[in-house]
Scaffold this motif. Structure first.
Motif, short mmCIF file in Angstrom:
data_model
loop_
_atom_site.label_atom_id
_atom_site.label_comp_id
_atom_site.label_asym_id
_atom_site.label_seq_id
_atom_site.Cartn_x
_atom_site.Cartn_y
_atom_site.Cartn_z
N UNK A 1 33.45 -55.80 -129.12
CA UNK A 1 34.82 -56.15 -128.77
C UNK A 1 35.15 -55.38 -127.49
N UNK A 2 35.66 -56.10 -126.48
CA UNK A 2 36.03 -55.47 -125.22
C UNK A 2 37.54 -55.23 -125.23
N UNK A 3 37.92 -53.97 -125.01
CA UNK A 3 39.32 -53.57 -125.03
C UNK A 3 39.72 -53.10 -123.64
N UNK A 4 40.85 -53.61 -123.15
CA UNK A 4 41.38 -53.24 -121.83
C UNK A 4 42.52 -52.25 -122.04
N UNK A 5 42.32 -51.02 -121.54
CA UNK A 5 43.33 -49.98 -121.67
C UNK A 5 44.20 -49.84 -120.41
N UNK A 6 44.04 -50.75 -119.45
CA UNK A 6 44.93 -50.75 -118.29
C UNK A 6 46.33 -51.15 -118.73
N UNK A 7 47.34 -50.71 -117.98
CA UNK A 7 48.71 -51.15 -118.28
C UNK A 7 48.73 -52.67 -118.18
N UNK A 8 49.40 -53.36 -119.10
CA UNK A 8 49.43 -54.83 -119.05
C UNK A 8 49.97 -55.41 -117.74
N UNK A 9 50.76 -54.63 -116.99
CA UNK A 9 51.32 -55.12 -115.73
C UNK A 9 50.55 -54.62 -114.51
#
Length: 144
Positions: free
Chosen positions: A121-129
């Motif tokens: 599972x690839x998780x993106x921890x960047x701010x959504x904006x």
């Protein structure tokens, strides 16, 4: 307008709306009981939003486009992590799902599911904006 202009250390009360380029509203004080209030330079607002307010006075309405560098930054590829699928046990996952993780200090760290396979599972921890221009609409109510 003949009042105090917003500068460093000004106490500002305002209504604001944050929009994406397509007009979608991300956040707004217009539907809340109370307007926003903060002190310029106290870290409440990101630098690009503060910059857009400098020199404004009570009664003024203003719109500015805040670039990613002044707002939520550019996406960082190092903030995208691949984790074993088995770590999520029987959790029902879907693309775009926001999950909460604990960082090394036990603080909450939100992440968005970007890719799902049987193995990972690839998780993106960047701010959504991150990476987006933000349209910042304000109405200055009070400057002290």
């Amino acid at each position: 307008m003949t009042g105090k202009s917003i500068s460093k250390d000004s106490r500002v009360t305002l209504h604001f709306t944050l929009k994406l380029a397509d007009g979608a509203v991300v956040d707004s004080t217009l539907e809340r009981e109370q307007p926003g209030s903060f002190v310029m330079g106290d870290g409440t607002l990101l630098p690009g939003f503060e910059q857009a307010l400098l020199g404004l006075q009570a009664g003024e309405k203003h719109q500015a486009v805040v670039t990613p560098e002044g707002a939520f930054g550019q996406p960082n590829p190092n903030n995208v992590q691949t984790m074993p699928r088995k770590q999520f046990k029987d959790m029902e996952l879907e693309l775009g799902l926001m999950l909460s993780f604990a960082d090394a200090n036990k603080a909450e760290l939100p992440g968005v599911v970007r890719r799902i396979t049987d193995e990972v599972v690839e998780i993106d921890f960047n701010h959504p904006l991150a990476g987006q221009d933000i349209i910042f609409e304000v109405e200055i109510l009070e400057v002290a």
